[in-house]
Design a protein around this motif. Structure first.
Motif, PDB file in Angstrom:
ATOM      1  N   ASN A 288       0.732  -1.148  -0.041  1.00 29.64           N
ATOM      2  CA  ASN A 288      -0.028  -0.011  -0.043  1.00 29.64           C
ATOM      3  C   ASN A 288       0.814   1.417   0.012  1.00 29.64           C
ATOM      4  N   PHE A 289       1.234   1.567  -1.003  1.00 25.90           N
ATOM      5  CA  PHE A 289       2.307   2.636  -1.061  1.00 25.90           C
ATOM      6  C   PHE A 289       1.551   4.051  -1.102  1.00 25.90           C
ATOM      7  N   SER A 290       0.608   4.269  -1.678  1.00 26.44           N
ATOM      8  CA  SER A 290       0.043   5.360  -1.222  1.00 26.44           C
ATOM      9  C   SER A 290      -1.550   5.433  -1.004  1.00 26.44           C
ATOM     10  N   PRO A 291      -1.721   5.374   0.432  1.00 27.15           N
ATOM     11  CA  PRO A 291      -3.238   5.144   0.495  1.00 27.15           C
ATOM     12  C   PRO A 291      -4.074   6.200   0.246  1.00 27.15           C
ATOM     13  N   GLY A 292      -3.607   7.464   0.047  1.00 28.11           N
ATOM     14  CA  GLY A 292      -4.532   8.401  -0.355  1.00 28.11           C
ATOM     15  C   GLY A 292      -4.819   8.483  -1.872  1.00 28.11           C
ATOM     16  N   ALA A 293      -4.256   7.831  -2.398  1.00 30.63           N
ATOM     17  CA  ALA A 293      -4.153   8.034  -4.115  1.00 30.63           C
ATOM     18  C   ALA A 293      -5.556   7.344  -4.508  1.00 30.63           C
ATOM     19  N   ARG A 294      -5.976   8.095  -5.511  1.00 33.08           N
ATOM     20  CA  ARG A 294      -7.331   8.020  -6.217  1.00 33.08           C
ATOM     21  C   ARG A 294      -6.909   7.961  -7.881  1.00 33.08           C
ATOM     22  N   THR A 295      -7.646   6.907  -8.335  1.00 36.22           N
ATOM     23  CA  THR A 295      -7.415   6.927  -9.919  1.00 36.22           C
ATOM     24  C   THR A 295      -7.925   7.730 -10.824  1.00 36.22           C
ATOM     25  N   ASP A 296      -9.155   8.617 -10.203  1.00 37.62           N
ATOM     26  CA  ASP A 296      -9.910   9.459 -10.972  1.00 37.62           C
ATOM     27  C   ASP A 296      -9.950  10.998 -10.265  1.00 37.62           C
ATOM     28  N   ASP A 297      -9.196  11.666  -9.577  1.00 32.90           N
ATOM     29  CA  ASP A 297      -9.092  12.724  -8.842  1.00 32.90           C
ATOM     30  C   ASP A 297      -8.152  13.468  -9.675  1.00 32.90           C
ATOM     31  N   GLY A 298      -7.788  13.352 -10.923  1.00 33.07           N
ATOM     32  CA  GLY A 298      -7.041  14.400 -11.578  1.00 33.07           C
ATOM     33  C   GLY A 298      -5.550  14.538 -11.166  1.00 33.07           C
ATOM     34  N   LEU A 299      -5.094  13.849 -10.097  1.00 37.26           N
ATOM     35  CA  LEU A 299      -3.938  14.013  -9.319  1.00 37.26           C
ATOM     36  C   LEU A 299      -3.085  12.851  -9.439  1.00 37.26           C
ATOM     37  N   LEU A 300      -1.840  13.115  -9.213  1.00 38.86           N
ATOM     38  CA  LEU A 300      -0.846  11.991  -9.037  1.00 38.86           C
ATOM     39  C   LEU A 300      -0.150  12.061  -7.723  1.00 38.86           C
ATOM     40  N   ASP A 301       0.128  10.847  -6.889  1.00 37.44           N
ATOM     41  CA  ASP A 301       0.644  10.963  -5.575  1.00 37.44           C
ATOM     42  C   ASP A 301       2.341  10.760  -5.886  1.00 37.44           C
ATOM     43  N   VAL A 302       2.863  11.611  -4.918  1.00 38.08           N
ATOM     44  CA  VAL A 302       4.273  11.177  -5.140  1.00 38.08           C
ATOM     45  C   VAL A 302       4.759  10.641  -3.643  1.00 38.08           C
ATOM     46  N   VAL A 303       5.600   9.683  -3.813  1.00 37.08           N
ATOM     47  CA  VAL A 303       6.143   8.988  -2.481  1.00 37.08           C
ATOM     48  C   VAL A 303       7.667   8.889  -2.583  1.00 37.08           C
ATOM     49  N   THR A 304       8.210   9.487  -1.362  1.00 37.61           N
ATOM     50  CA  THR A 304       9.762   9.458  -1.261  1.00 37.61           C
ATOM     51  C   THR A 304      10.040   8.864  -0.052  1.00 37.61           C
ATOM     52  N   ALA A 305      11.351   8.085  -0.096  1.00 34.86           N
ATOM     53  CA  ALA A 305      11.777   7.509   0.956  1.00 34.86           C
ATOM     54  C   ALA A 305      13.207   7.684   0.995  1.00 34.86           C
ATOM     55  N   CYS A 306      13.634   8.788   1.796  1.00 35.84           N
ATOM     56  CA  CYS A 306      15.040   9.315   1.909  1.00 35.84           C
ATOM     57  C   CYS A 306      15.729   8.989   3.196  1.00 35.84           C
ATOM     58  N   GLY A 307      16.930   8.737   3.140  1.00 38.19           N
ATOM     59  CA  GLY A 307      17.552   8.386   4.512  1.00 38.19           C
ATOM     60  C   GLY A 307      17.372   7.384   5.460  1.00 38.19           C
ATOM     61  N   LEU A 308      16.759   6.292   4.788  1.00 36.74           N
ATOM     62  CA  LEU A 308      16.162   5.302   5.526  1.00 36.74           C
ATOM     63  C   LEU A 308      16.978   4.117   5.611  1.00 36.74           C
ATOM     64  N   THR A 309      17.207   3.573   6.663  1.00 32.21           N
ATOM     65  CA  THR A 309      18.129   2.385   6.758  1.00 32.21           C
ATOM     66  C   THR A 309      17.123   1.047   6.134  1.00 32.21           C
TER      67      THR A 309
END
Length: 264
Positions: free
Chosen positions: A242-263
């Motif tokens: 579940n990369f992006s729980p708030g993502a919707r396929t029909d809202d006209g928006l793309l979600d950007v998920v980043t993972a920085c500095g994690l072990t």
């Protein structure tokens, strides 16, 4: 057997994928038994699904069904539009038939786009097939068909443009996808989630962070050492993650998920 006035239907089957190849005879039998008129195309190479879909829409087909995973589905979805080749950087490809319909018949390793449409439930092919039959019979409500967003991107400094329907990833996400695609016959017998988990563990062992510069919209450029950047249209990717729980396929928006500095 009842004959039904179905739309002009082409079924595109990823015949190079074992799961889709095994699922296809039952799909074909069900459609024939229910009186759904259709033609089929069995793909043999990368890009084949996109090219056949594009040609079919120009020939007058009104519906394309995709039998395979998210990769096949993205290829078929891209085929609903003219080629990106030769377009200017900010120019978007035009749809070949704005009223044509894409049917999802999930038979792949991850089937994450179908999972997102099912609100987290693992895609069950029989259920999606039954919905297709009912739609062809005219027995589903109008809201059974929905418009969804499509992701347009480019790579190699703009030299290669692409369309996809679920997610595009950089970093460990892309590494995991490549490892899943390269798995041998023994691992291919496992469920999709297990195959992605095995690939993720091996990718984590070998992964080293890489520095990237990132800007979302008109925001400031940011630089960080990253494990993952994912641009998502649907909520799920990587075989049920579940990369992006708030993502919707029909809202006209793309979600950007980043993972920085994690072990690890």
């Amino acid at each position: 057997m009842k004959r039904v006035p179905s739309p002009s239907l082409l079924v595109v089957v990823n015949y190079a994928a074992a799961r889709a190849r095994l699922a296809w005879p039952a799909i074909r039998e069900t459609l024939a038994r229910e009186g759904v008129r259709f033609e089929a195309h069995e793909t043999r190479r990368a890009g084949d699904a996109r090219e056949r879909t594009r040609a079919a829409l120009l020939e007058g087909y009104e519906m394309i069904a995709s039998v395979g995973g998210d990769g096949t589905l993205s290829e078929v979805a891209a085929g609903f539009y003219e080629s990106c080749e030769g377009l200017a950087e900010n120019e978007m490809p035009r749809p070949l038939n704005a009223e044509a319909t894409l049917a999802v018949l999930p038979a792949g390793t991850g089937d994450d786009f179908a999972r997102g449409l099912g609100r987290g439930r693992r895609a069950v092919l029989a259920e999606w097939l039954q919905r297709l039959v009912l739609y062809c019979r005219g027995e589903l409500d109008a809201d059974a068909v929905r418009r969804v967003d499509l992701l347009s991107g480019s790579a190699d400094a703009g030299a290669r443009r692409f369309l996809c329907i679920n997610a595009a990833t950089l970093g460990i996400g892309a590494e995991v996808a490549a490892r899943v695609a390269a798995q041998g016959a023994r691992l291919r017998r496992l469920p999709g989630e297990a195959r992605f988990a095995c690939a993720a563990l091996r990718a984590l062992v070998a992964w080293r962070e890489r520095r990237v510069r990132l800007r979302v919209g008109e925001a400031e450029w940011r630089e960080c050492a990253t494990n993952l950047i994912a641009v998502t249209n649907g909520a799920y990717a990587g075989g049920g993650m579940n990369f992006s729980p708030g993502a919707r396929t029909d809202d006209g928006l793309l979600d950007v998920v980043t993972a920085c500095g994690l072990t690890r």
